[in-house]
Design a protein around this motif. Structure first.
Motif, PDB file in Angstrom:
ATOM      1  N   CYS A  43       0.836  -1.206   0.000  1.00  0.00           N
ATOM      2  CA  CYS A  43       0.000   0.000   0.000  1.00  0.00           C
ATOM      3  C   CYS A  43       0.870   1.255   0.000  1.00  0.00           C
ATOM      4  CB  CYS A  43      -0.932   0.001   1.215  1.00  0.00           C
ATOM      5  SG  CYS A  43      -2.213  -1.276   1.172  1.00  0.00           S
ATOM      6  N   ARG A  44       1.957   1.203   0.743  1.00  0.00           N
ATOM      7  CA  ARG A  44       2.875   2.351   0.773  1.00  0.00           C
ATOM      8  C   ARG A  44       3.514   2.571  -0.593  1.00  0.00           C
ATOM      9  NH1 ARG A  44       6.607   0.477   4.123  1.00  0.00           N
ATOM     10  NH2 ARG A  44       7.984  -0.135   2.427  1.00  0.00           N
ATOM     11  N   GLU A  45       3.997   1.496  -1.196  1.00  0.00           N
ATOM     12  CA  GLU A  45       4.667   1.606  -2.494  1.00  0.00           C
ATOM     13  C   GLU A  45       3.713   2.111  -3.580  1.00  0.00           C
ATOM     14  OE1 GLU A  45       6.198  -2.302  -3.088  1.00  0.00           O
ATOM     15  OE2 GLU A  45       7.470  -2.186  -1.293  1.00  0.00           O
ATOM     16  N   ARG A  46       2.444   1.703  -3.475  1.00  0.00           N
ATOM     17  CA  ARG A  46       1.455   2.111  -4.476  1.00  0.00           C
ATOM     18  C   ARG A  46       0.726   3.395  -4.066  1.00  0.00           C
ATOM     19  NH1 ARG A  46       3.191   0.397  -8.967  1.00  0.00           N
ATOM     20  NH2 ARG A  46       3.954  -1.746  -8.761  1.00  0.00           N
ATOM     21  N   GLU A  47       1.178   3.998  -2.968  1.00  0.00           N
ATOM     22  CA  GLU A  47       0.639   5.273  -2.493  1.00  0.00           C
ATOM     23  C   GLU A  47      -0.881   5.239  -2.306  1.00  0.00           C
ATOM     24  OE1 GLU A  47       2.140   8.070  -5.376  1.00  0.00           O
ATOM     25  OE2 GLU A  47       4.038   8.294  -4.299  1.00  0.00           O
ATOM     26  N   VAL A  48      -1.345   4.166  -1.676  1.00  0.00           N
ATOM     27  CA  VAL A  48      -2.767   4.052  -1.341  1.00  0.00           C
ATOM     28  C   VAL A  48      -3.069   5.049  -0.226  1.00  0.00           C
ATOM     29  CG1 VAL A  48      -4.549   2.539  -0.381  1.00  0.00           C
ATOM     30  CG2 VAL A  48      -2.891   1.637  -2.038  1.00  0.00           C
ATOM     31  N   ASP A  84       1.165   2.089  13.285  1.00  0.00           N
ATOM     32  CA  ASP A  84       2.328   2.957  13.079  1.00  0.00           C
ATOM     33  C   ASP A  84       2.816   2.907  11.637  1.00  0.00           C
ATOM     34  OD1 ASP A  84       2.207   3.620  15.748  1.00  0.00           O
ATOM     35  OD2 ASP A  84       3.795   2.235  16.366  1.00  0.00           O
ATOM     36  N   ALA A  85       2.797   1.705  11.050  1.00  0.00           N
ATOM     37  CA  ALA A  85       3.299   1.544   9.685  1.00  0.00           C
ATOM     38  C   ALA A  85       2.424   2.282   8.680  1.00  0.00           C
ATOM     39  CB  ALA A  85       3.369   0.061   9.333  1.00  0.00           C
ATOM     40  N   VAL A  86       1.105   2.234   8.878  1.00  0.00           N
ATOM     41  CA  VAL A  86       0.194   2.940   7.980  1.00  0.00           C
ATOM     42  C   VAL A  86       0.355   4.443   8.138  1.00  0.00           C
ATOM     43  CG1 VAL A  86      -2.232   3.391   7.429  1.00  0.00           C
ATOM     44  CG2 VAL A  86      -1.478   1.051   7.901  1.00  0.00           C
ATOM     45  N   LYS A  87       0.406   4.889   9.392  1.00  0.00           N
ATOM     46  CA  LYS A  87       0.513   6.322   9.660  1.00  0.00           C
ATOM     47  C   LYS A  87       1.859   6.886   9.195  1.00  0.00           C
ATOM     48  CE  LYS A  87      -1.929   8.392  12.125  1.00  0.00           C
ATOM     49  NZ  LYS A  87      -3.031   9.336  11.822  1.00  0.00           N
ATOM     50  N   ALA A  88       2.906   6.059   9.274  1.00  0.00           N
ATOM     51  CA  ALA A  88       4.252   6.525   8.957  1.00  0.00           C
ATOM     52  C   ALA A  88       4.388   6.975   7.510  1.00  0.00           C
ATOM     53  CB  ALA A  88       5.276   5.430   9.258  1.00  0.00           C
ATOM     54  N   TYR A  89       3.640   6.343   6.601  1.00  0.00           N
ATOM     55  CA  TYR A  89       3.802   6.751   5.203  1.00  0.00           C
ATOM     56  C   TYR A  89       2.739   7.762   4.760  1.00  0.00           C
ATOM     57  CZ  TYR A  89       0.192   3.812   2.831  1.00  0.00           C
ATOM     58  OH  TYR A  89      -0.973   3.249   2.364  1.00  0.00           O
ATOM     59  N   GLY A  90       1.897   8.194   5.716  1.00  0.00           N
ATOM     60  CA  GLY A  90       0.980   9.299   5.431  1.00  0.00           C
ATOM     61  C   GLY A  90      -0.414   8.916   5.007  1.00  0.00           C
ATOM     62  N   ALA A  91      -0.744   7.621   5.032  1.00  0.00           N
ATOM     63  CA  ALA A  91      -2.099   7.207   4.668  1.00  0.00           C
ATOM     64  C   ALA A  91      -3.065   7.506   5.800  1.00  0.00           C
ATOM     65  CB  ALA A  91      -2.133   5.718   4.347  1.00  0.00           C
TER      66      ALA A  91
END
Length: 338
Positions: free
Chosen positions: A96-101, A117-124
């Motif tokens: 999801c991070r790589e595909r900018e979901v 934390d992982a979801v929030k860390a990339y801005g989703a």
């Protein structure tokens, strides 16, 4: 003038939800395994709603392919639903991070702090389900960006409390984040009611199963169109020593077979022919592959026909855009007279 007044009121009530999702209408598509794939998800988003890919048991590679395929069909926002119990949850979040979901939904249990934390860390933006007020408050403190409250009227795995009760319990007390209501919603009048109670939007699954764009087998769709609310029943637990997570689905031959299987395994356990763990495992494996058999292969007798009680309001196969337009018109008309 009345129609304009109703539309203006609707826009006002779900503005927060629309802004959060980036959509014209604050209507999420429920993530239904085998059904909520690229075709239905993109059609919901293209119609102004918010489609959500059901990752289910997909591998990271398959999810990556599904996200890319959905992007080829829509330039509108959509999200991905991940099951917290998936053994590759971290890798799925990485996809999801790589595909900018932009929106990730964590479902199927209390989300691990590491996943949050992982979801929030990339801005989703992170959306989670809550079955109670206490957990809702805890999730908000954990950094969840929006909540879905889903009542027992919904299809698939369900909790014990109705949508109407959950809405009254939770909506007045959760104001920090948008809250979307789900379970048993089949008409726009219900959408209007929950918005007036304080919801920022709604989520519907069953209503979209018979969308023209849905890849569900014609026999599966026909079962939905023929069914009424009373046909969508929760699975029954035969013995408290062998717990069964309730699943709401249309009653069929598989429903009876599941009951017979439980009785047989309980009898074998009591006779000392099988230990408790092995019996529990057989019960849990009964439905393995059953949803695919029904949705994709069209075996509506021996497959699982997961459906919410709103199935009685599914009366025909319709384009997704027509379903959403109908819901919006009904909600606006209900609000116009208030």
């Amino acid at each position: 003038m009345t129609d304009q007044r109703g539309r203006a009121r609707l826009d006002e009530l779900w503005r927060r939800g629309c802004e959060f999702l980036g959509t014209r209408h604050a209507i999420l598509g429920g993530a239904m395994t085998w059904v909520s794939e690229r075709n239905l998800v993109s059609s919901i988003s293209n119609a102004g709603g918010f489609g959500v890919i059901a990752c289910g048991s997909m591998s990271p590679d398959l999810l990556d392919m599904e996200i890319r395929a959905t992007r080829a069909l829509t330039d509108q926002p959509f999200g991905v639903n991940l099951i917290t119990m998936h053994p590759d949850l971290e890798d799925l979040i990485a996809v999801c991070r790589e595909r900018e979901v932009g929106h990730v939904v964590l479902a199927g249990g209390l989300p691990p702090g590491k996943a949050i934390d992982a979801v929030k860390a990339y801005g989703a933006r992170l959306i989670c389900f809550t079955p109670a007020l206490g957990l809702a408050k805890k999730l908000v403190r954990s950094g969840v960006d929006a909540l879905v409250i889903e009542g027992s009227e919904a299809g698939g795995h369900i909790g014990p409390v109705s949508t109407a009760v959950l809405a009254q319990e939770i909506l007045p007390h959760i104001r920090d984040v948008p809250v979307f209501v789900a379970g048993g919603i089949g008409r726009g009048e219900a959408i209007a009611m929950y918005l007036e109670l304080g919801a920022s939007g709604v989520q519907l699954g069953t209503r979209f199963v018979c969308a023209t764009e849905s890849i569900a087998h014609p026999a599966f769709k026909k079962a939905f169109i023929r069914a009424n609310a009373r046909d969508a029943m929760p699975s029954v637990q035969v013995d408290k020593r062998f717990p069964v997570i309730p699943v709401r689905a249309l009653a069929n031959a598989a429903t009876e077979a599941f009951m017979d299987t439980q009785r047989e395994l309980v009898a074998r356990f009591q006779a000392g022919q099988i230990d408790q763990q092995a019996a529990q495992l057989e019960i849990e494996h009964f439905w393995a592959g059953a949803l695919r058999r029904a949705v994709i292969e069209g075996d509506v007798e021996h497959g699982s026909l997961m459906a919410g009680q709103s199935v009685g309001m599914v009366t025909a196969e319709q384009p997704t855009a027509d379903i959403i337009a109908e819901l919006v018109d009904q909600a606006a008309a209900a609000l116009a007279g208030r």
